[in-house]
Design an enzyme around this catalytic site. Structure first.
Site, short mmCIF file in Angstrom:
data_model
loop_
_atom_site.label_atom_id
_atom_site.label_comp_id
_atom_site.label_asym_id
_atom_site.label_seq_id
_atom_site.Cartn_x
_atom_site.Cartn_y
_atom_site.Cartn_z
N ARG A 175 0.82 -1.22 0.00
CA ARG A 175 0.00 0.00 0.00
C ARG A 175 0.86 1.27 0.00
O ARG A 175 0.53 2.27 0.65
CB ARG A 175 -0.96 0.04 1.20
CG ARG A 175 -2.02 -1.05 1.20
CD ARG A 175 -2.99 -0.89 0.02
NE ARG A 175 -4.08 -1.84 0.09
CZ ARG A 175 -4.03 -3.07 -0.44
NH1 ARG A 175 -2.97 -3.48 -1.10
NH2 ARG A 175 -5.06 -3.88 -0.33
N SER A 223 -10.39 0.08 3.51
CA SER A 223 -9.65 -0.17 4.75
C SER A 223 -9.13 1.13 5.33
O SER A 223 -8.51 1.92 4.62
CB SER A 223 -8.46 -1.09 4.48
OG SER A 223 -8.89 -2.33 4.03
N GLU A 295 -4.21 3.83 6.56
CA GLU A 295 -4.08 3.61 5.12
C GLU A 295 -4.73 4.77 4.38
O GLU A 295 -4.26 5.21 3.35
CB GLU A 295 -4.74 2.29 4.70
CG GLU A 295 -4.58 2.07 3.20
CD GLU A 295 -5.37 0.89 2.64
OE1 GLU A 295 -5.18 -0.23 3.09
OE2 GLU A 295 -6.16 1.14 1.70
N1 EPU Z 1 -11.44 -10.54 10.02
C1 EPU Z 1 -12.09 -10.67 11.20
N2 EPU Z 1 -12.90 -9.66 11.61
C2 EPU Z 1 -13.05 -8.53 10.86
C3 EPU Z 1 -12.37 -8.41 9.64
C4 EPU Z 1 -11.57 -9.43 9.23
O1 EPU Z 1 -11.97 -11.67 11.90
O2 EPU Z 1 -13.79 -7.67 11.31
C5 EPU Z 1 -10.58 -11.64 9.56
C6 EPU Z 1 -11.15 -12.33 8.33
O3 EPU Z 1 -12.08 -13.32 8.66
C7 EPU Z 1 -9.90 -12.87 7.68
C8 EPU Z 1 -8.82 -11.84 8.05
O4 EPU Z 1 -9.32 -11.12 9.17
O5 EPU Z 1 -9.55 -14.10 8.24
C9 EPU Z 1 -8.49 -10.93 6.90
O6 EPU Z 1 -9.65 -10.21 6.51
P1 EPU Z 1 -9.93 -9.80 4.98
O7 EPU Z 1 -9.88 -11.01 4.13
O8 EPU Z 1 -11.13 -8.94 4.93
O9 EPU Z 1 -8.65 -9.00 4.58
P2 EPU Z 1 -8.03 -7.70 5.18
O10 EPU Z 1 -6.64 -8.05 5.55
O11 EPU Z 1 -8.88 -7.08 6.22
C10 EPU Z 1 -6.97 -6.79 2.96
C11 EPU Z 1 -6.87 -5.41 2.34
C12 EPU Z 1 -8.12 -5.11 1.54
C13 EPU Z 1 -8.31 -6.17 0.47
C14 EPU Z 1 -8.38 -7.54 1.15
C15 EPU Z 1 -8.44 -8.68 0.15
C16 EPU Z 1 -5.55 -4.00 3.79
C17 EPU Z 1 -5.54 -3.02 4.89
N3 EPU Z 1 -6.75 -4.44 3.40
O12 EPU Z 1 -8.03 -6.75 3.90
O13 EPU Z 1 -7.89 -3.88 0.87
O14 EPU Z 1 -9.49 -5.91 -0.26
O15 EPU Z 1 -7.21 -7.77 1.97
O16 EPU Z 1 -7.28 -8.66 -0.64
O17 EPU Z 1 -4.50 -4.38 3.26
C18 EPU Z 1 -8.15 -1.53 0.96
O18 EPU Z 1 -6.92 -1.47 0.85
O19 EPU Z 1 -8.86 -0.50 1.07
C19 EPU Z 1 -8.78 -2.83 1.02
C20 EPU Z 1 -10.09 -2.98 1.21
#
Ligand code: EPU
Length: 309
Positions: A175, A223, A295
């Site tokens: 990012r 995010s 972010e």
């Molecule tokens: N999770 C929870 N509770 C929550 C949210 C997430 O337990 O409230 C758990 C999920 O179940 C999962 C893990 O945390 O096991 C990761 O969650 P998720 O798959 O939603 O991915 P993320 O790490 O929260 C990142 C990027 C997103 C991108 C997704 C998919 C960042 C900060 N966020 O989210 O990017 O869409 O992976 O690739 O890197 C963005 O940058 O604006 C964005 C939305």
């Protein structure tokens, strides 16, 4: 303040920034411009330097939080910048940085060019997505980021000189990139031949997966925090474990669906969001000893004196 003819046509006064942010939050910009080509962009930049105004560049406003108080400068949105310009030769594509990612993904599907399926549901411009190296993946083991397809990027200087930065001059991180603060006008991307039906299927699966896990029903900026590198969990999971999902301040709240999304429930103010950010940070620090890094970009006259020309 005197405007010449070109500036009068191009620069709006007291434009509500809530109209230019997917958060739908933000007070007015004293001056606002949405140039459609290089000449208009340079006219806007010239206006700011003549009047010694700070300026800030945004894409589609999908990763920003504008302040509630007036922005005392010029906001330049590149969301209409040559928004339909794209040239393809075999697997090489030159595209305007003002094009929206979903539009680009759709055009690439038509041309049977694969590799950017993941970008189909990211609501930004090509330029904004490059600067922050936006990404999406259904598979947590893969990163799928914008930088992965870049061959070069054309950058405009304030005095009108266009320079091409080659792939090896560009650094992409998680990012982040060294393109921050530059005026990006065109990207050269290299894609793969892929059948349209497969591309569309992949994009559909991404849409489906995103809508299951992320809060796409309320205005937000995606995010809020980066996922910290050396933490036991992702930012969203830590905020979730801290019991903050659904917690609100004013008309903003931490999404019940995803802990790393703050959503505008209607008429939220930037101060509501900033309060939630502070609360989430402090709870996560207390419980996990992790300091969350933003972010999203906070743009206001008070908060930023740096991110302009
Ligand atoms: N999770 C929870 N509770 C929550 C949210 C997430 O337990 O409230 C758990 C999920 O179940 C999962 C893990 O945390 O096991 C990761 O969650 P998720 O798959 O939603 O991915 P993320 O790490 O929260 C990142 C990027 C997103 C991108 C997704 C998919 C960042 C900060 N966020 O989210 O990017 O869409 O992976 O690739 O890197 C963005 O940058 O604006 C964005 C939305």
């Amino acid at each position: 303040m005197r405007f010449d003819f070109a500036q009068e046509r191009l620069i709006r006064r007291d434009e509500p920034l809530s109209r230019h942010s997917t958060f739908k939050i933000g007070g007015p910009a004293r001056f606002f411009s949405q140039p459609s080509d290089c000449e208009e962009l340079l006219t806007a930049l010239d206006f700011s330097s003549k009047h010694d105004l700070p300026w800030v560049l945004i894409g589609n406003g999908s990763n920003v939080l504008f302040g509630d108080e007036p922005y005392q400068g010029l906001v330049i949105s590149l969301s209409c910048f040559e928004a339909e310009r794209i040239e393809a030769e075999e697997c090489d594509v030159r595209v305007s940085c003002g094009m929206s990612l979903p539009r680009l993904a759709q055009i690439l599907a038509e041309k049977e060019l694969g590799g950017l399926e993941f970008a189909g549901s990211i609501p930004g411009t090509v330029g904004g997505a490059l600067v922050m190296n936006a990404g999406y993946s259904r598979d947590p083991g893969r990163r799928n980021e914008m930088g992965g397809r870049v061959q070069s990027v054309k950058v405009l200087s304030q005095d009108g000189v266009i320079r091409e930065l080659k792939r090896d001059e560009i650094e992409f991180g998680y990012r982040s990139s060294n393109l921050e603060g530059k005026i990006l006008i065109e990207a050269h991307l290299r894609l793969d031949r892929r059948m349209k039906s497969l591309i569309l299927e992949e994009m559909k699966l991404n849409d489906l997966a995103r809508s299951k896990t992320q809060d796409l029903c309320h205005p937000s900026a995606g995010s809020v925090f980066k996922n910290p590198g050396h933490a036991p969990y992702t930012a969203g999971k830590m905020i979730d474990l801290a019991g903050l999902k659904g917690f609100g301040v004013g008309n903003a709240r931490i999404s019940v669906k995803h802990g790393n999304f703050i959503v505008n429930m209607g008429g939220a103010r930037a101060t509501d969001v900033l309060d939630l950010i502070a609360i989430a940070r402090s709870k996560v620090k207390e419980m996990f000893g992790v300091v969350l890094e933003l972010e999203i970009r906070h743009i206001s006259s008070e908060a930023m004196t740096a991110a302009h020309g």
